[in-house]
Design an enzyme around this catalytic site. Sequence first.
Site, short mmCIF file in Angstrom:
data_model
loop_
_atom_site.label_atom_id
_atom_site.label_comp_id
_atom_site.label_asym_id
_atom_site.label_seq_id
_atom_site.Cartn_x
_atom_site.Cartn_y
_atom_site.Cartn_z
N LYS A 121 0.83 -1.20 0.00
CA LYS A 121 0.00 0.00 0.00
C LYS A 121 0.87 1.25 0.00
CE LYS A 121 -3.12 2.68 2.92
NZ LYS A 121 -2.21 3.83 2.91
N LEU A 134 -4.91 -0.06 7.18
CA LEU A 134 -3.76 0.81 7.35
C LEU A 134 -4.23 2.25 7.19
CD1 LEU A 134 -0.87 -0.98 5.39
CD2 LEU A 134 -1.22 -0.86 7.86
N ASP A 135 -3.68 3.15 7.99
CA ASP A 135 -4.08 4.55 7.95
C ASP A 135 -3.78 5.17 6.60
OD1 ASP A 135 -4.89 4.27 10.54
OD2 ASP A 135 -3.06 5.13 11.40
N PHE A 136 -4.32 6.37 6.41
CA PHE A 136 -4.17 7.08 5.14
C PHE A 136 -2.71 7.33 4.81
CE2 PHE A 136 -4.22 11.01 2.56
CZ PHE A 136 -5.09 10.62 1.55
#
Length: 412
Positions: A97, A131-133
């Site tokens: 990601k 998962l965070d931004f």
Amino acid sequence: MCWFPAMRSANQPPAASGTMDGNGEQHKSGERIAKAIARAGLASRREAEAWIAAGRVAVNGAVITSPALNVTATDRISVDGTALPGRERTRLFLYHKPRGLLTTHSDPRGRPTIFQKLPPGLPRLISVGRLDFNTEGLLLLTNDGALARVLELPATGWLRRYRVRAHGVVTQVQLDQLRQGVTISGIRYGAIEADLDRVQGSNLWLTFAIREGKNREVRNVLGHLGLTVTRLIRVSFGPFQLGELEPGAVEEVPTRVLREQLGDKLGSLSAADFSAPIARPTPLRHELTNAAMREEAPSKKPKERRSSDHAWRAHETDRPTKKLHRKFYGAKRGAETRERPAGDMRAGVLHDRKGRPVAVERYGEPPPQQPRQQPPKEPRSKRPSRYSRAQGRNRSPDRAFGPRPRRPRGEK
């Protein structure tokens, strides 16, 4: 296996044979209808429940409107009149990601999501956790919702390892105290393995390992220690490593490796199916997702594409009547209609600013040439040189200026 009471309505098909409880009610084995549709890879459970409420799902030829129904492998399920595809093989994908993507299928604010950036040809996937931004690194994707739920539970005990760059000052002693857990703002975080790798000025790199994966756990714990996280990378999730996977790339875990890493316990808990065939993407999977939206959306006339304003690229309706050419012929156009000037023709050569010769033709008498007057030269001022000749004799270049000192007579 879980048993659920078979809630029937007037428009539901009769339940298959099952067991009877003490109240005389019949229970049907199997799984929920929404879960069966999700396992087929058509939609999520929430989307399947919306399809059922809209009357788009039928079981054994009868349309249902309630998702409180268990189905088995012998039931015939159809969506919009099309038979439900068979269950897919349980598959797992490793995804790197990048930063700036949300881990969700849709965002009300229109921000980009990871599922919009996935390469084509993949089945419908869901993420194992989030998962965070601004967090990057390894994210597991699977087509089996039950497997995703089992892997993200803290009881599974899979270690999630991160590489952290933070701004601030911390000691290894403070990091070692996190192995006993910490409570921040009333939230209890379990044991954390943290190691200080190196310090670069006011920044430092850490290795952070957790097993729970609560919301923003790494940032909250390091913020409690006075550190500001500037970069967060997940490098492993359980036995699966990020390795050399490029950002935005997807790699599938082989079925044999996935079966070995899950083991018998996790495989049975998730009811993973490794023997089913791999379903190929069909038009049904894309048409069913937005079928209702296409029916309700008003028909719009497609916007005509307009080209640029150049005459040779313009649209047919915008092209001028006189055709323009790409080349410019200059003075050659209409040269036969011009009158020849009076006088004799004489040829000459000029030079452009780059020194290239240019042949020219001139007519008539040449203008009288006036002699060019040279500006008077100013007399050059003569500066005395160190090695210039003195009056009457030559001086050695290593001799200083001025007369040679003489010794008075009578002195020795």
